[in-house]
Scaffold this active site. Structure first.
Site, PDB file in Angstrom:
ATOM      1  CB  CYS A  55      -0.768   0.192   1.364  1.00 24.49           C
ATOM      2  SG  CYS A  55      -1.943  -1.360   1.332  1.00 24.49           S
ATOM      3  NE  ARG A  89       5.004   1.328  -1.265  1.00 25.50           N
ATOM      4  CZ  ARG A  89       5.961   1.362  -0.408  1.00 25.50           C
ATOM      5  NH1 ARG A  89       6.976   2.115  -0.523  1.00 25.50           N
ATOM      6  NH2 ARG A  89       5.925   0.974   0.901  1.00 25.50           N
ATOM      7  CD1 TRP A 115      -0.121  -5.848  -3.558  1.00 24.43           C
ATOM      8  CD2 TRP A 115      -0.301  -6.896  -1.424  1.00 24.43           C
ATOM      9  NE1 TRP A 115       0.289  -7.080  -3.644  1.00 24.43           N
ATOM     10  CE2 TRP A 115       0.425  -7.960  -2.148  1.00 24.43           C
ATOM     11  CE3 TRP A 115      -0.473  -7.018  -0.070  1.00 24.43           C
ATOM     12  CZ2 TRP A 115       0.482  -9.137  -1.698  1.00 24.43           C
ATOM     13  CZ3 TRP A 115      -0.023  -8.418   0.535  1.00 24.43           C
ATOM     14  CH2 TRP A 115       0.237  -9.583  -0.434  1.00 24.43           C
ATOM     15  CG  ASN A 148       0.270   2.416   3.693  1.00 29.02           C
ATOM     16  OD1 ASN A 148      -0.641   2.413   3.177  1.00 29.02           O
ATOM     17  ND2 ASN A 148       1.485   2.764   3.144  1.00 29.02           N
ATOM     18  N   GLY A 149      -0.630  -1.159   6.480  1.00 32.44           N
ATOM     19  CA  GLY A 149      -0.390  -1.878   7.839  1.00 32.44           C
ATOM     20  C   GLY A 149      -1.488  -2.897   8.027  1.00 32.44           C
ATOM     21  CD  GLU A 197      18.158 -12.903  -7.063  1.00 34.22           C
ATOM     22  OE1 GLU A 197      17.549 -13.342  -6.218  1.00 34.22           O
ATOM     23  OE2 GLU A 197      18.027 -11.740  -7.522  1.00 34.22           O
ATOM     24  CE  LYS A 211      14.681 -11.055  -9.306  1.00 31.12           C
ATOM     25  NZ  LYS A 211      15.633 -10.908  -8.090  1.00 31.12           N
ATOM     26  CD  GLU A 239      10.836 -11.466  -8.420  1.00 33.14           C
ATOM     27  OE1 GLU A 239      10.324 -11.219  -7.615  1.00 33.14           O
ATOM     28  OE2 GLU A 239      12.182 -11.303  -8.225  1.00 33.14           O
ATOM     29  CG  HIS A 247      20.914 -36.483  -4.880  1.00 30.08           C
ATOM     30  ND1 HIS A 247      21.441 -37.721  -4.350  1.00 30.08           N
ATOM     31  CD2 HIS A 247      22.143 -36.026  -5.076  1.00 30.08           C
ATOM     32  CE1 HIS A 247      22.747 -38.010  -4.338  1.00 30.08           C
ATOM     33  NE2 HIS A 247      23.310 -36.730  -4.925  1.00 30.08           N
ATOM     34  CE  LYS A 286      11.947  -2.730  -5.113  1.00 31.50           C
ATOM     35  NZ  LYS A 286      12.638  -3.995  -5.564  1.00 31.50           N
TER      36      LYS A 286
HETATM   37  C1  F6R Z   1      12.759 -10.449  -5.376  1.00 33.37           C
HETATM   38  C2  F6R Z   1      12.443  -9.493  -4.257  1.00 33.37           C
HETATM   39  C3  F6R Z   1      11.982  -9.849  -3.198  1.00 33.37           C
HETATM   40  C4  F6R Z   1      12.616  -9.092  -1.923  1.00 33.37           C
HETATM   41  C5  F6R Z   1      12.021  -9.507  -0.819  1.00 33.37           C
HETATM   42  C6  F6R Z   1      12.742  -8.953   0.429  1.00 33.37           C
HETATM   43  O1  F6R Z   1      13.130  -9.759  -6.739  1.00 33.37           O
HETATM   44  O2  F6R Z   1      12.444  -8.297  -4.804  1.00 33.37           O
HETATM   45  O3  F6R Z   1      12.049 -11.292  -2.941  1.00 33.37           O
HETATM   46  O4  F6R Z   1      14.077  -9.521  -2.374  1.00 33.37           O
HETATM   47  O5  F6R Z   1      10.737  -9.112  -0.577  1.00 33.37           O
HETATM   48  O6  F6R Z   1      12.693  -7.510   0.347  1.00 33.37           O
HETATM   49  P1  F6R Z   1      13.799  -6.558   0.896  1.00 33.37           P
HETATM   50  O7  F6R Z   1      15.013  -6.514   0.261  1.00 33.37           O
HETATM   51  O8  F6R Z   1      13.148  -5.048   0.818  1.00 33.37           O
HETATM   52  O9  F6R Z   1      13.761  -6.764   2.575  1.00 33.37           O
END
Ligand code: F6R
Length: 608
Positions: free
Chosen positions: A2, A27, A74, A100-101, A481, A485, A488, A504, A603
């Site tokens: 949010c 976000r 959100w 927010n929250g 990673e 990527k 997502e 395995h 985000k």
């Molecule tokens: C993946 C991504 C998320 C964040 C995770 C932690 O691309 O962006 O997996 O890495 O939500 O977020 P932060 O680093 O902001 O604590």
């Protein structure tokens, strides 16, 4: 997640708030809304959908007002529909709240209010805040807000408008970020500096329990106990350009291409090239504590957790200091052996991730020293930790984290170097590492120059339904990673595995439809990885390899090779992840996905 933005001043607040909401889109959200006060009347417009659609509605209404609050939601409690969008308005229409929250005790509060005859019109927890403020109002808005908040358990960043005091925005924060922006005869409130950066760079970070009161003539900040306090005004260090696309089709691509600079920025002023060492001012006083700790933990989520895995390996291999990595969401509940002789590093781009914050609080409650590795200056994690290291990657807008990851690993490398030198690493080895770090920006540039080729490779595989990513040692987290990527932003199922683990289980999945991405640099496990590639080829799997520049042998085996410069184990993950970021990006573009705002993702994940 949010987003909040509010304005009070002499200009028309509506376009300012709408522009702010647009800047908060990154976000992640599913509905949005705005409330304005006009001639002591509250006008609210909200929709399930995008800010542009809200904008079109408002264009017909021709609203003008010098005070407004807006929100991108959100969904957590209740579907993402119009009634659940914010602002939430009280039954009598006197109070509008954006929140927010999460309010944890909203159900008993709601029941109590309903028993007293209050009718709710949404499924949200947030409407309870509007209801509580409205019923507590006795002539002073901030007092009513304080009274309402005293009943609430949970996290909030809120901004409140009232028809009874139409020249005022009251805002408050507990556990969800909120800043006040100071302009010339105009004031702002926002959950993220991006929302107001076009208008001011002077901001106040509210701390937990604090309340801000904004009028067109000035502002005041109050403590939880209603005492007036003077807060430091911070100047934001980046410009509007940093949160704009600057000619790139997507923020993600822009951020991938920023990495030569952001990696440099993560090291700037921290490398000691003469001594083969690094200096980290933020944790200078804690270096002894780290060195002598009984336990060292890294905790994080998602991409930051992958960076933590690399940190753990580097700590052990080069500084000979044992460390453990724990998902922040698990750390808290597994009753970890943490005490005052423990150090916990919380790694987070946003500095607002609820699980990571909770892990810090858990560790601190046992007396541990909590240190942060964060990007966002002034974020909750930066403030909750005793000290820390900023990664200085600049604003990361693309939901998929890219430049923050490489900057996190860079900072972890500097930290490892500093500790390793204290633990007996020779000056000679230190110098070699410093030299390899210095080469990174140029080497990343070299990889980025292959973007067009990687885009072509992506076209070949864009229709695949599954991907496997394999690597060993420090490249195992890189494989994780790469898989994250891809999944997502392209919604292709992808998994990362340590290469030798393939036998395995995952090998059962391999057939001609299964692309397998290998990280195969010329290091001590190179021959073993070659055998793994053979095993995949023998089962008709299709192989993409990230290999060391000049490796011809591997080109005969693989379907596609992407070369990276030769590197030390210290810097290899930073280089090897770049082709995987580009591959994921181009696959998602090829599939027509919304790269910067992938479905269901936010985000910064501010709910546990
Ligand atoms: C993946 C991504 C998320 C964040 C995770 C932690 O691309 O962006 O997996 O890495 O939500 O977020 P932060 O680093 O902001 O604590």
């Amino acid at each position: 997640m949010c987003g909040i933005v509010g304005y009070i001043g002499k200009r028309n607040a509506v376009p300012i708030v709408m522009e702010g909401l647009k800047r908060l889109e990154y976000r992640g959200y599913d509905s949005c809304g705005i409330a304005v006060l006009h001639d002591n009347q509250m006008d609210v417009e909200k929709i399930a959908g995008k800010v542009d659609d809200l904008q079109s509605r408002l264009a017909q209404a021709h609203w003008a007002s010098e005070i407004a609050i807006g929100h991108t939601r959100w969904a957590t409690h209740g579907e993402p529909d119009q009634k659940n969008a914010h602002p939430q308005v009280s039954m009598s229409g006197d109070i509008a709240v954006v929140h927010n929250g999460i309010i944890e005790n909203f159900l008993p509060l709601k029941r109590e209010l309903q028993n007293n005859g209050y009718n709710f019109s949404s499924d949200t927890d947030s409407e309870v805040i509007a209801a509580l403020i409205s019923t507590a109002y006795a002539g002073n808005l901030e007092a009513a807000v304080q009274e309402a908040l005293s009943r609430i358990i949970g996290a909030y960043g809120i901004a409140v408008l009232s028809t009874r005091e139409p020249g005022k925005i009251v805002c408050a924060r507990y556990g969800a970020p909120l800043i006040m922006g100071l302009g010339k005869e105009e004031f702002f409130v926002a959950s993220d500096v991006a929302a107001i950066l076009a208008h001011t760079k002077d901001v106040i970070y509210l701390d937990n329990g604090e309340i801000g009161i904004l009028t067109a003539d000035g502002y005041e900040t109050l403590t939880r106990k209603n005492e007036s306090i003077s807060k430091e005004v911070h100047r934001v260090s980046f410009d509007l350009a940093a949160i704009e696309r600057g000619g790139f089709e997507h923020f993600m691509l822009k951020e991938i291409f920023e990495q030569p600079q952001t990696i440099y920025d993560a090291m700037r002023g921290r490398l000691l090239p003469q001594d083969g060492n690094a200096r980290l001012g933020g944790i200078a006083d804690d270096i002894g504590t780290i060195l002598h700790a009984d336990q060292r933990y890294f905790t994080a989520c998602g991409t930051s957790w992958h960076a933590a895995l690399i940190g753990e390996m580097m700590f052990e291999q080069f500084a000979h200091l044992p460390a453990e990595v724990e998902y922040a969401s698990e750390f808290r509940y597994r009753e970890p052996l943490v005490d005052k002789r423990s150090v916990i590093f919380a790694i987070s781009q946003s500095g607002e991730t609820a699980d990571t914050l909770a892990a810090i609080q858990e560790a601190k409650s046992h007396g541990a020293t909590a240190l942060g590795i964060c990007n966002v200056v002034g974020s909750s994690i930066a403030r909750e930790t005793k000290a820390g290291i900023y990664i200085h990657a600049g604003p990361e807008i693309g939901v998929a984290s890219t430049k923050a990851f490489t900057s996190q690993v860079t900072v972890l490398t500097l930290l490892t170097l500093r500790l390793a030198r204290m633990m007996g690493m020779s000056e000679e080895q230190g110098l070699e590492i410093v030299e390899s770090l210095q080469k990174l920006p140029e080497q990343v540039e070299w990889i980025l120059n292959q973007a067009d080729r990687i885009a072509k490779i992506a076209q070949v595989y864009a229709k695949a339904r599954n991907f496997l990513y394999l690597g060993r040692g420090v490249n195992f987290p890189v494989a994780l990673e790469g898989a994250l990527k891809l999944k997502e932003i392209s919604y292709i199922h992808a998994e990362g595995y340590p290469a030798a683990e393939m036998k395995h289980g995952p090998i059962a999945l391999i057939d001609e439809d299964m692309p397998v991405v290998f990280l195969a640099p010329k290091d001590k496990t190179y021959d073993k990885i070659l055998s793994n590639i053979q095993e995949v080829k023998a089962r008709k799997g299709r192989v993409i390899v990230v290999a060391t520049e000049g490796d011809k042998e591997i080109a005969d085996l693989a379907d596609h090779v992407i070369y990276v410069p030769a590197a030390l184990a210290f810097t290899a993950p930073i280089l090897n992840v770049i082709p995987l970021q580009l591959l994921a990006y181009y696959v998602a573009v090829e599939r027509g996905c919304n790269v910067d705002q992938p479905r269901n993702l936010a985000k910064s994940v501010t709910v546990e």
